[in-house]
Design a protein around this motif. Structure first.
Motif, PDB file in Angstrom:
ATOM      1  N   TYR A   1       0.836  -1.198   0.000  1.00 55.49           N
ATOM      2  CA  TYR A   1       0.000   0.000   0.000  1.00 55.49           C
ATOM      3  C   TYR A   1       0.873   1.251   0.000  1.00 55.49           C
ATOM      4  O   TYR A   1       1.992   1.245   0.531  1.00 55.49           O
ATOM      5  CB  TYR A   1      -0.909   0.035   1.234  1.00 55.49           C
ATOM      6  CG  TYR A   1      -1.943  -1.059   1.253  1.00 55.49           C
ATOM      7  CD1 TYR A   1      -3.236  -0.822   0.784  1.00 55.49           C
ATOM      8  CD2 TYR A   1      -1.641  -2.325   1.729  1.00 55.49           C
ATOM      9  CE1 TYR A   1      -4.195  -1.828   0.792  1.00 55.49           C
ATOM     10  CE2 TYR A   1      -2.581  -3.348   1.739  1.00 55.49           C
ATOM     11  CZ  TYR A   1      -3.861  -3.091   1.267  1.00 55.49           C
ATOM     12  OH  TYR A   1      -4.804  -4.089   1.265  1.00 55.49           O
ATOM     13  N   ASN A   2       0.347   2.324  -0.541  1.00 58.48           N
ATOM     14  CA  ASN A   2       1.021   3.613  -0.414  1.00 58.48           C
ATOM     15  C   ASN A   2       0.618   4.252   0.914  1.00 58.48           C
ATOM     16  O   ASN A   2      -0.267   3.737   1.612  1.00 58.48           O
ATOM     17  CB  ASN A   2       0.727   4.515  -1.619  1.00 58.48           C
ATOM     18  CG  ASN A   2      -0.704   5.024  -1.674  1.00 58.48           C
ATOM     19  OD1 ASN A   2      -1.425   5.057  -0.673  1.00 58.48           O
ATOM     20  ND2 ASN A   2      -1.141   5.442  -2.861  1.00 58.48           N
ATOM     21  N   PRO A   3       1.255   5.361   1.315  1.00 59.96           N
ATOM     22  CA  PRO A   3       0.965   5.939   2.638  1.00 59.96           C
ATOM     23  C   PRO A   3      -0.470   6.433   2.818  1.00 59.96           C
ATOM     24  O   PRO A   3      -0.894   6.679   3.946  1.00 59.96           O
ATOM     25  CB  PRO A   3       1.961   7.107   2.728  1.00 59.96           C
ATOM     26  CG  PRO A   3       3.055   6.751   1.795  1.00 59.96           C
ATOM     27  CD  PRO A   3       2.394   6.034   0.665  1.00 59.96           C
ATOM     28  N   LYS A   4      -1.222   6.577   1.721  1.00 57.54           N
ATOM     29  CA  LYS A   4      -2.631   6.980   1.819  1.00 57.54           C
ATOM     30  C   LYS A   4      -3.546   5.773   2.037  1.00 57.54           C
ATOM     31  O   LYS A   4      -4.749   5.923   2.204  1.00 57.54           O
ATOM     32  CB  LYS A   4      -3.059   7.721   0.552  1.00 57.54           C
ATOM     33  CG  LYS A   4      -2.418   9.082   0.376  1.00 57.54           C
ATOM     34  CD  LYS A   4      -2.867   9.761  -0.897  1.00 57.54           C
ATOM     35  CE  LYS A   4      -4.311  10.201  -0.835  1.00 57.54           C
ATOM     36  NZ  LYS A   4      -4.710  10.980  -2.041  1.00 57.54           N
ATOM     37  N   GLY A   5      -2.973   4.574   2.018  1.00 52.85           N
ATOM     38  CA  GLY A   5      -3.778   3.377   2.209  1.00 52.85           C
ATOM     39  C   GLY A   5      -4.340   2.803   0.927  1.00 52.85           C
ATOM     40  O   GLY A   5      -5.244   1.958   0.965  1.00 52.85           O
TER      41      GLY A   5
ATOM     42  N   GLY B   1       6.307   4.919   4.844  1.00 57.35           N
ATOM     43  CA  GLY B   1       6.069   6.342   5.017  1.00 57.35           C
ATOM     44  C   GLY B   1       6.531   6.769   6.394  1.00 57.35           C
ATOM     45  O   GLY B   1       6.871   5.942   7.235  1.00 57.35           O
ATOM     46  N   LYS B   2       6.523   8.066   6.643  1.00 54.96           N
ATOM     47  CA  LYS B   2       6.894   8.601   7.950  1.00 54.96           C
ATOM     48  C   LYS B   2       5.616   8.675   8.811  1.00 54.96           C
ATOM     49  O   LYS B   2       5.036   9.734   9.024  1.00 54.96           O
ATOM     50  CB  LYS B   2       7.554   9.965   7.793  1.00 54.96           C
ATOM     51  CG  LYS B   2       8.934   9.897   7.135  1.00 54.96           C
ATOM     52  CD  LYS B   2       9.583  11.265   7.060  1.00 54.96           C
ATOM     53  CE  LYS B   2      11.047  11.178   6.648  1.00 54.96           C
ATOM     54  NZ  LYS B   2      11.243  10.582   5.318  1.00 54.96           N
TER      55      LYS B   2
ATOM     56  N   LEU C   1      -1.669   8.629   5.822  1.00 55.01           N
ATOM     57  CA  LEU C   1      -1.128   9.959   5.580  1.00 55.01           C
ATOM     58  C   LEU C   1      -1.832  10.602   4.390  1.00 55.01           C
ATOM     59  O   LEU C   1      -2.530   9.939   3.623  1.00 55.01           O
ATOM     60  CB  LEU C   1       0.380   9.873   5.319  1.00 55.01           C
ATOM     61  CG  LEU C   1       1.217   9.190   6.413  1.00 55.01           C
ATOM     62  CD1 LEU C   1       2.700   9.218   6.044  1.00 55.01           C
ATOM     63  CD2 LEU C   1       0.991   9.836   7.778  1.00 55.01           C
ATOM     64  N   ALA C   2      -1.594  11.886   4.218  1.00 54.76           N
ATOM     65  CA  ALA C   2      -2.242  12.624   3.130  1.00 54.76           C
ATOM     66  C   ALA C   2      -1.512  12.441   1.804  1.00 54.76           C
ATOM     67  O   ALA C   2      -2.082  12.679   0.741  1.00 54.76           O
ATOM     68  CB  ALA C   2      -2.312  14.109   3.478  1.00 54.76           C
TER      69      ALA C   2
END
Length: 570
Positions: free
Chosen positions: A327-331, A402-403, A413-414
C-alpha cells in the motif's frame, strides 16, 4: 558420519570475521595431520567458513529483489544510499556486499582445495579410516567447493577457476567462460555422488546434520539444471526433473515433507526429514543466520523487551529488513505484478503463516510476520507496547512505507509519495523465519541453518512439469507442500486445481516460490529465471538494459589480479 558433530565443535571455535587473513593457513602445515581427529578437524574447517559466508549471499539475493527492503528509518539505515541502490539496481564497483560474496566464496574454495589435496597425499589406514570413509571426507569438500562455485556462477557468471591450493599453474589466470564453471560443477557433483553417504531412514539428519550426502549433492544438480538457461543459455529442465524425481523417489535417501511449515527452521530441525542439508548451529557455538545481516535484524529494534531474549545476545535487534509494501501511505493498494509479498500471502487469507509471530512456550512458535502494535509485559507486570528505536512513539507496523510516526495504524497519511528514503520504524511488516525464543526456553538460538529442504526439490520438479505443459502434475506437487499452510476446510479454495479451485500458471508459480521460500536468500535467481528481474516494482523502475543480471567485480578485486576483467556494463 559420526565424526561430524565433534569436528564442527572444534571448527566453530574459529571465527570467520576477518576477510584480510588467510583463514586456511591454520591447517596448511605438512606436520598438522597426526591423528584421526586432526584429519576430521581439517576436513570440516571449510564448512564453518561456508556457514559464515551465507550472510553475504542473503544480502545480495534479497536486497536486489522485490520482496525485502531496507528503508531509511529516520536517522537510521540510510548508509549513503547503499540499500536504495541495491533495491534499484544501481550498484557500483564499490559495492561491499558483492566483494564480500566474491572473496568469501574463493576463500572457501581454497580451503576446500587444500583439504582435497592433503587427503590425496595421505592414506586412510594410517589414521584408522576405512577407504570408504576417507573417500567420503574428500568428496564432501568437493561438494562444498562446487557449492561455492555455484554461488559465484549465479552472482558473477565470469569468474576464475581455481582447482589447486599447492599448484597454482592448474588455476586459470583470469576468468573462464561460464560454461567451463558450469561443466566443472556438474562433473564434480556427479563424480562424488557414489562416494557420499545415503540417509537410509526417517528421523532427520541427527548427528549427521551438516554433512553433504547423496541427496544434498543431487539437490545442487537440481539447482544447477533449473537455472541452466540463465547460466549458459541452454535449457536443462529435463535433467532437473530427473534428478528431482530421483530424490523424491528415495534413490538418494529417505526424506519427507514436514507437517508444519516451520519445522525445518525450528530448534530441533536435526530431527526434521524435510531438511536435506543444514549447517549445524547452537547458542553456545556459531549461529551466523542469527546475525545482523540475516534474521536477527528482521524484527523491531527493541524486540528484546517483547521476546525476552537477552541471555545469548548477539547484539541488539535492529530494523534492517521489512517486507516490500503493498500500500502507499494513503492506504491505496499498489498494482505491481512483482513485490507486495504480504498481499501475495493474503491471496489465500487462511494461511497460518499470516498469524502474528508468537512464542507459545516450550520451544514452539506460531506465525511468520510481525505487524501492528506489539504488546508485552514489562518488568512491573504491566502491559506495554514496543516503541521505535528512539523511544518516541508506539510502533504500529503496517504494509506501507512512510513517515507514520505515532499515527494510529487505522489512519493513513495525506501523501501517496513513497520511497525507501521516506520510511520509519513503522514501515513494512517484519518477520521471524527462524524462531526467536526467550531466555527461558532451551531452544533459543539452537536452530540449524537450513540450506536445502525437500520442498525446493518438489517446487523445482513442479516448475519443470509446468514448463512442459503438465499443469496438473505441477499443481499436485505444489499442493503436497502447500496443504500444511491452510486449514483442511479451506483446501477446496486454497489448493491448486484439480484438488482445489486456485489456478496455476507461470505467474502464480513465481508467486508461490516467493511465499514458500520467503526470505531464504534465493529470490533474485527466481526472478531472473522467470524473466522478471529487470522489471519495475515498488520504488524501482525497469532496468535500462540487462547488465544488472550479474554483479560487478569490486575495484579492489580487479586491482589484486590484473588478469581479471570487469563484467559487461560496469
Amino acid at each position: 558420519m559420526k565424526y561430524m558433530a565433534g569436528a564442527l565443535v572444534a571448527a566453530s571455535l574459529v571465527g570467520c570475521t576477518n576477510l584480510d587473513e588467510n583463514l586456511y593457513d591454520q591447517v596448511a602445515s605438512q606436520n598438522y595431520y597426526n591423528t584421526k581427529s586432526d584429519v576430521i578437524r581439517a576436513v570440516f574447517r571449510p564448512f564453518e567458513h561456508a556457514f559464515w559466508s551465507v550472510q553475504s549471499r542473503h544480502v545480495l539475493n534479497e536486497e536486489s529483489a522485490d520482496q525485502l527492503i531496507t528503508p531509511t528509518r529516520e536517522d537510521w539505515w540510510d548508509d549513503g544510499g547503499r540499500w536504495a541502490r541495491m533495491h534499484r539496481h544501481e550498484w557500483l564497483t564499490t559495492n561491499g556486499e558483492a566483494q564480500t560474496e566474491y572473496n568469501g566464496c574463493f576463500q572457501g574454495i581454497m580451503q576446500a582445495n587444500l583439504v582435497i589435496e592433503d587427503l590425496e597425499q595421505r592414506s586412510a589406514a594410517k589414521f584408522g579410516f576405512s577407504d570408504a570413509e576417507f573417500k567420503n571426507l574428500k568428496a564432501q569438500n568437493r561438494v562444498l567447493r562446487a557449492w561455492f562455485y555455484l554461488r559465484l556462477l549465479d552472482a558473477f557468471r565470469n569468474v576464475p577457476l581455481a582447482v589447486s591450493y599447492y599448484d597454482t599453474s592448474k588455476n586459470s589466470a583470469g576468468q573462464v567462460e561460464p560454461r567451463k564453471v558450469y561443466d566443472f560443477i556438474e562433473s564434480e557433483l556427479k563424480a562424488v555422488l557414489p562416494e557420499l553417504t545415503r540417509k537410509t531412514s526417517l528421523g532427520g539428519n541427527q548427528a549427521a546434520q551438516g554433512q553433504w550426502t547423496q541427496a544434498s549433492a543431487a539437490a545442487l544438480l537440481v539447482r544447477l539444471y533449473l537455472n541452466a538457461k540463465v547460466y549458459i543459455g541452454e535449457d536443462h529442465y529435463t535433467e532437473c526433473a530427473q534428478y528431482a524425481q530421483d530424490i523424491l523417489d528415495g534413490k538418494y535417501g529417505s526424506y519427507k515433507v514436514a507437517d508444519r511449515w516451520d519445522a525445518a527452521f525450528d530448534w530441533d530441525n536435526q530431527t526434521s526429514d524435510e531438511v536435506i542439508f543444514a549447517f549445524p548451529a547452537s547458542a553456545g557455538r556459531t549461529h551466523w543466520h542469527y546475525n545482523g545481516d540475516m534474521f536477527w535484524w528482521s524484527v523491531p529494534s527493541k524486540a528484546s523487551d517483547w521476546l525476552k531474549d537477552t541471555k545469548n545476545k548477539v547484539g541488539t535487534h535492529n530494523i534492517k529488513y521489512s517486507a516490500s509494501p503493498s500500500y502507499n501511505p494513503k492506504g491505496e493498494k499498489y498494482t505491481y505484478e512483482l513485490g507486495m509479498p504480504i498481499e501475495r500471502f493474503k491471496q489465500y487469507p487462511s494461511d497460518v503463516r499470516l498469524k502474528m509471530y508468537t512464542n507459545l512456550g516450550n520451544n514452539r512458535r506460531e506465525g511468520l510476520f510481525i505487524f501492528g502494535k506489539i504488546s508485552y509485559t514489562d518488568d512491573k507486570g504491566q502491559t506495554a507496547y514496543l516503541k521505535d528505536h528512539n523511544g518516541r512513539y508506539t510502533l504500529d507496523l503496517r504494509d506501507a512505507v512512510g513517515k507514520f510516526g505515532g499515527t494510529d495504524g487505522n489512519k493513513w497519511l495525506a501523501t501517496s509519495e513513497s520511497r525507501l528514503e521516506d520510511g520509519d520504524d513503522n514501515s513494512g511488516w517484519m518477520f521471524a523465519k527462524y524462531p526467536l525464543y526467550s531466555d527461558d526456553e532451551s531452544g533459543q538460538l539452537e536452530a540449524d541453518y537450513c540450506e536445502i529442504r525437500l520442498p525446493e526439490i518438489i517446487y523445482s520438479l513442479a516448475e519443470c512439469k509446468l514448463r512442459s505443459g503438465d499443469a496438473t502434475t505441477a499443481a499436485q506437487l505444489l499442493n503436497s507442500v502447500r496443504k500444511r499452510n491452510y486449514p483442511s476446510t479451506d483446501w477446496s479454495t486454497a489448493l491448486y486445481t484439480p484438488e482445489g479451485a486456485a489456478q496455476l500458471d507461470l505467474k502464480e508459480m513465481l508467486a508461490e516460490w516467493g511465499r514458500e521460500f520467503f526470505a531464504e536468500g534465493r529470490r533474485r535467481i527466481d526472478l531472473i529465471r522467470f524473466g522478471k528481474f529487470l522489471d519495475a516494482w515498488w520504488d524501482k523502475k525497469a532496468d535500462a538494459d540487462s547488465h544488472t543480471l550479474i554483479f560487478p567485480l569490486h575495484r579492489d578485486i580487479l586491482g589484486a589480479n590484473r588478469n581479471l576483467k570487469q563484467n559487461p556494463g560496469y
